[in-house]
Design an enzyme around this catalytic site. Structure first.
Site, PDB file in Angstrom:
ATOM      1  N   ASN A  38      34.593  70.312  36.907  1.00 35.13           N
ATOM      2  CA  ASN A  38      34.371  71.169  37.581  1.00 35.13           C
ATOM      3  C   ASN A  38      33.747  72.248  36.707  1.00 35.13           C
ATOM      4  O   ASN A  38      34.300  72.897  35.458  1.00 35.13           O
ATOM      5  CB  ASN A  38      35.843  72.202  37.516  1.00 35.13           C
ATOM      6  CG  ASN A  38      36.130  73.917  38.096  1.00 35.13           C
ATOM      7  OD1 ASN A  38      34.616  73.876  38.709  1.00 35.13           O
ATOM      8  ND2 ASN A  38      36.872  73.949  38.089  1.00 35.13           N
ATOM      9  N   LYS A  85      32.787  75.058  37.335  1.00 34.19           N
ATOM     10  CA  LYS A  85      32.994  76.510  37.653  1.00 34.19           C
ATOM     11  C   LYS A  85      31.389  77.263  37.751  1.00 34.19           C
ATOM     12  O   LYS A  85      30.955  76.409  37.958  1.00 34.19           O
ATOM     13  CB  LYS A  85      33.356  76.974  36.211  1.00 34.19           C
ATOM     14  CG  LYS A  85      35.357  76.226  36.426  1.00 34.19           C
ATOM     15  CD  LYS A  85      35.824  76.842  35.255  1.00 34.19           C
ATOM     16  CE  LYS A  85      36.689  75.980  34.838  1.00 34.19           C
ATOM     17  NZ  LYS A  85      38.147  76.551  34.799  1.00 34.19           N
ATOM     18  N   HIS A 130      41.634  76.347  43.913  1.00 34.22           N
ATOM     19  CA  HIS A 130      41.759  76.182  42.773  1.00 34.22           C
ATOM     20  C   HIS A 130      42.473  77.613  42.539  1.00 34.22           C
ATOM     21  O   HIS A 130      42.075  78.701  42.514  1.00 34.22           O
ATOM     22  CB  HIS A 130      40.399  76.104  41.904  1.00 34.22           C
ATOM     23  CG  HIS A 130      40.128  75.758  40.649  1.00 34.22           C
ATOM     24  ND1 HIS A 130      40.380  77.217  39.332  1.00 34.22           N
ATOM     25  CD2 HIS A 130      40.081  74.762  39.986  1.00 34.22           C
ATOM     26  CE1 HIS A 130      40.223  76.907  38.163  1.00 34.22           C
ATOM     27  NE2 HIS A 130      40.639  75.366  38.121  1.00 34.22           N
ATOM     28  N   GLU A 167      42.422  79.608  40.063  1.00 39.25           N
ATOM     29  CA  GLU A 167      40.968  80.675  39.570  1.00 39.25           C
ATOM     30  C   GLU A 167      40.423  81.391  41.392  1.00 39.25           C
ATOM     31  O   GLU A 167      40.272  82.306  41.154  1.00 39.25           O
ATOM     32  CB  GLU A 167      39.773  80.202  38.785  1.00 39.25           C
ATOM     33  CG  GLU A 167      40.009  80.500  37.460  1.00 39.25           C
ATOM     34  CD  GLU A 167      39.376  78.851  36.971  1.00 39.25           C
ATOM     35  OE1 GLU A 167      38.040  78.583  37.619  1.00 39.25           O
ATOM     36  OE2 GLU A 167      39.325  78.757  36.195  1.00 39.25           O
ATOM     37  N   GLU A 223      47.748  71.461  38.260  1.00 39.91           N
ATOM     38  CA  GLU A 223      47.110  71.780  37.177  1.00 39.91           C
ATOM     39  C   GLU A 223      47.832  73.144  37.109  1.00 39.91           C
ATOM     40  O   GLU A 223      47.728  74.495  37.503  1.00 39.91           O
ATOM     41  CB  GLU A 223      45.726  72.208  38.227  1.00 39.91           C
ATOM     42  CG  GLU A 223      44.694  71.859  38.250  1.00 39.91           C
ATOM     43  CD  GLU A 223      42.731  72.094  37.560  1.00 39.91           C
ATOM     44  OE1 GLU A 223      42.051  71.492  37.252  1.00 39.91           O
ATOM     45  OE2 GLU A 223      42.519  73.113  38.571  1.00 39.91           O
ATOM     46  N   GLY A 258      42.226  76.104  30.598  1.00 40.03           N
ATOM     47  CA  GLY A 258      40.791  77.208  30.007  1.00 40.03           C
ATOM     48  C   GLY A 258      41.838  77.469  28.672  1.00 40.03           C
ATOM     49  O   GLY A 258      41.321  78.847  27.847  1.00 40.03           O
ATOM     50  N   SER A 285      42.946  71.718  29.868  1.00 39.34           N
ATOM     51  CA  SER A 285      42.439  71.565  29.019  1.00 39.34           C
ATOM     52  C   SER A 285      42.709  69.943  28.589  1.00 39.34           C
ATOM     53  O   SER A 285      42.769  69.291  27.360  1.00 39.34           O
ATOM     54  CB  SER A 285      43.356  71.866  28.156  1.00 39.34           C
ATOM     55  OG  SER A 285      43.870  73.990  28.208  1.00 39.34           O
TER      56      SER A 285
HETATM   57  C1  PEP Z   1      39.765  73.472  36.061  1.00 41.16           C
HETATM   58  O1  PEP Z   1      38.740  74.111  35.790  1.00 41.16           O
HETATM   59  O2  PEP Z   1      40.313  73.179  36.786  1.00 41.16           O
HETATM   60  C2  PEP Z   1      40.039  73.545  34.181  1.00 41.16           C
HETATM   61  C3  PEP Z   1      41.304  72.700  34.048  1.00 41.16           C
HETATM   62  O3  PEP Z   1      39.930  73.485  33.569  1.00 41.16           O
HETATM   63  P1  PEP Z   1      40.259  73.277  31.674  1.00 41.16           P
HETATM   64  O4  PEP Z   1      39.612  71.606  31.756  1.00 41.16           O
HETATM   65  O5  PEP Z   1      39.094  74.087  30.683  1.00 41.16           O
HETATM   66  O6  PEP Z   1      40.937  73.610  31.402  1.00 41.16           O
END
Ligand code: PEP
Length: 252
Positions: free
Chosen positions: A11, A13, A97, A99, A169, A175, A215
């Site tokens: 992703n 973003k 997601h 976010e 997630e 992040g 992460s």
């Molecule tokens: C994501 O945006 O779906 C995500 C898991 O981000 P990160 O790997 O940076 O934690």
């Protein structure tokens, strides 16, 4: 023994202007050319989809989008439909997601409608669910996931969901550099799989790919992938660099 093909999805973003996206995609295509038995997807920003699709066509890398609107077309300024994503070369779309839930008013109801639009257009939905840190501390992890999964998939039948991918997630791991332990992730993945069995049927539960996101890095993917119900990863930060993302793809 897992017989589901792992999926490693990136992703991107709101990062990378078009030349950067094209360049990263080119590097990735070369780095993963020899990979087999793993599906790979990248989701750049909307404006880079069409150019990146020209780069990944015929390669091991599939294209995905980060969002869509549920209507086919109409007076919805700023929105993009499933058919538009297909015509830009997408095979996948990320839906719900955290976010988008946190900053853009995404709800379980809109997620439900978006999954329908994706399936009707032949896109593979990557349906994101996950609890916040406060939910986990309050012992609410499973009830939050229960609601997200039940409402997101309300009024569907198993026959509709053959391509569905779920991404677990935990919001507190996105992040932040804090990854769920492989045991924490496995516990939730097994729970989601049993919920799908209960809501639909065993065949769907067994074929459904459940990704972990939060992460994921080259140095923690192998441990996560040892777990029987973890079928891949949705990767944010570490997918922006072709070198680190390709190491995650080559987790074995
Ligand atoms: C994501 O945006 O779906 C995500 C898991 O981000 P990160 O790997 O940076 O934690």
């Amino acid at each position: 023994m897992r017989n589901r093909t792992p999926l490693i999805a990136g992703n991107w973003k709101m990062y990378k202007i078009t030349p950067e996206a094209v360049d990263t995609a080119r590097q990735l295509v070369k780095l993963v050319a020899d990979c087999s038995n793993v599906d790979i997807m990248i989701a750049p920003v909307f404006t880079a989809l069409d150019p990146v699709s020209g780069v990944v066509r015929g390669s091991r890398v599939a294209l995905g989008a980060q969002n869509l609107h549920w209507e086919k077309e109409g007076a919805y300024t700023g929105e993009i439909s499933a058919d538009m994503l297909v015509s830009a070369g997408c095979q996948y779309v990320i839906i719900g997601h955290s976010e988008r839930r946190q900053y853009f008013g995404e709800t379980d109801e809109t997620v439900n409608q978006k999954i329908r639009a994706a399936i009707d257009a032949g896109l593979i939905p990557v349906f994101c669910v996950g609890e916040s840190e406060a939910d986990r501390e309050a012992g609410q992890t499973f009830s939050v996931l229960d609601k997200q999964v039940k409402m997101g998939l309300d009024k569907y039948f198993a026959k509709d969901l053959g391509t569905l991918v779920i991404a677990y997630e935990p919001v507190w791991a996105i992040g932040t550099g804090k990854t769920a332990t492989k045991e924490q992730a496995q516990e939730v993945h097994a729970y989601i799989r049993s919920l799908i069995d209960q809501l639909f049927d065993q065949a769907l539960a067994q074929s459904l790919r459940i990704l972990y996101g939060g992460s994921v890095k080259p140095d923690n993917i192998a441990a996560l992938m040892e777990m029987p119900d973890i079928d891949g990863a949705l990767v944010g930060g570490a997918s922006l660099d072709a070198g680190s993302f390709s190491k995650i793809v080559k987790f074995k």
